[in-house]
Enzyme design. Structure first.
Site, PDB file in Angstrom:
ATOM      1  N   HIS A   1      51.707  34.120 -21.098  1.00  0.00           N
ATOM      2  CA  HIS A   1      51.613  32.889 -19.549  1.00  0.00           C
ATOM      3  C   HIS A   1      51.077  32.619 -19.958  1.00  0.00           C
ATOM      4  CE1 HIS A   1      55.668  36.557 -19.350  1.00  0.00           C
ATOM      5  NE2 HIS A   1      56.122  34.579 -19.457  1.00  0.00           N
TER       6      HIS A   1
ATOM      7  N   ASN B   1      50.101  37.795 -22.058  1.00  0.00           N
ATOM      8  CA  ASN B   1      51.694  38.261 -22.031  1.00  0.00           C
ATOM      9  C   ASN B   1      52.443  36.638 -22.362  1.00  0.00           C
ATOM     10  OD1 ASN B   1      54.050  39.769 -21.732  1.00  0.00           O
ATOM     11  ND2 ASN B   1      54.193  39.014 -19.707  1.00  0.00           N
TER      12      ASN B   1
ATOM     13  N   CYS C   1      54.752  30.678 -15.011  1.00  0.00           N
ATOM     14  CA  CYS C   1      54.116  29.777 -15.889  1.00  0.00           C
ATOM     15  C   CYS C   1      53.620  29.341 -17.749  1.00  0.00           C
ATOM     16  CB  CYS C   1      53.158  28.457 -15.332  1.00  0.00           C
ATOM     17  SG  CYS C   1      53.493  27.080 -15.688  1.00  0.00           S
TER      18      CYS C   1
END
Length: 279
Positions: free
Chosen positions: A176, A174, A211
């Site tokens: 991330h 994804n 993050c």
């Protein structure tokens, strides 16, 4: 099988190695149930509504560390958590003797991919995965996870490691940062004397914020007074065999991961460490 590149300085499997195995088994599980193969365990209705699962808490208890060439067996299942989401469970065993060497649990909630907001689980979504949930927990009553709240670690922290940047290899499908990467970041700020003389016994992480690949992260750690040493001692020894609190040497820490620029909280955690056994 634990491979040579999956062990660390203690010649046993690292926590990141075991975290990756948990993720692999969980993904294989949902794929075998006919859920999506994109790595996010989304059902047909979830994809239609642009929903996905996100992990908000992970808790791991370690009774024994597997060594290089050891073979582990992992069982996984999940439970419905009503309108707030689902809970994943794992048991890790030594394949040679069936001994339970580790347990883990995670809490997952539903999020809208576009708005990035959490969303209540609707009945039509629950019906798609509820048929795969055990009616009763396979963890005996009294062994359910009773996790106390993790307080936010405030500055000044006793120990810190600043300026951690995600590598490309840290990103998931994804785009991330992978959940397991946070484990390594938390441990980066641990004092060397603890790493040398103690081994991690439990870790609990609360995920607060995503993050991204261009974020820079600070890792903070501080001692936390241990208010429940007797309960913690039940995890000591082979397969969780109890030991006297008076004879067990433990350390407990609070952790915080934050964005270096604006200080926004990414993750907070708690770790408990036991004295390394004599080898």
């Amino acid at each position: 099988m634990v491979r040579c590149y999956e062990v660390g300085i203690n010649k046993t499997a690292t926590l990141e190695t075991m975290g990756n195995l948990l993720q692999e088994v969980a993904c294989n599980h949902v794929q075998s149930l006919g859920f999506s193969t994109d790595g996010f365990a989304t059902s047909y209705t979830m994809r239609k509504m642009n929903l996905t699962w996100v992990t908000v808490r992970m808790h791991i208890e370690i009774y024994k560390y597997p060594a290089w060439s050891d073979v582990v067996e992992i069982e996984t299942w999940f439970h419905d958590e009503g309108r707030i989401g689902a809970r994943g469970e794992w048991i890790l065993k030594d394949y040679a003797n069936g001994q339970v060497i580790r347990r883990a649990t995670s809490k997952r909630v539903m999020m809208n991919r576009e708005t990035r907001r959490l969303q209540m689980v609707k009945d039509d979504v629950r019906d798609e995965y509820l048929i795969f949930c055990p009616r009763e927990s396979s963890v005996p009553r009294g062994e359910q996870w009773q996790l106390k709240k993790i307080d936010k670690l405030e500055d000044p922290a006793q120990y810190s490691r600043l300026g951690l940047a995600p590598r490309r290899a840290d990103l998931d499908m994804n785009q991330h940062v992978n959940n397991v990467t946070y484990i390594g970041w938390v441990l980066e700020s641990m004092p060397q004397e603890i790493i040398d003389s103690y081994e991690l016994q439990t870790i609990t992480l609360d995920y607060r914020r995503e993050c991204q690949h261009d974020d820079v992260v600070d890792s903070l750690s501080s001692h936390e007074p241990d208010e429940n040493l007797e309960a913690i001692s039940q995890l000591n020894g082979t397969n969780g065999a109890a030991a006297s609190p008076a004879t067990v040497d433990y350390r407990q820490f609070l952790h915080l991961l934050r964005l270096s620029g604006d200080g926004l909280e990414i993750n907070r955690g708690r770790t408990q460490w036991r004295k390394k056994p004599m080898r």
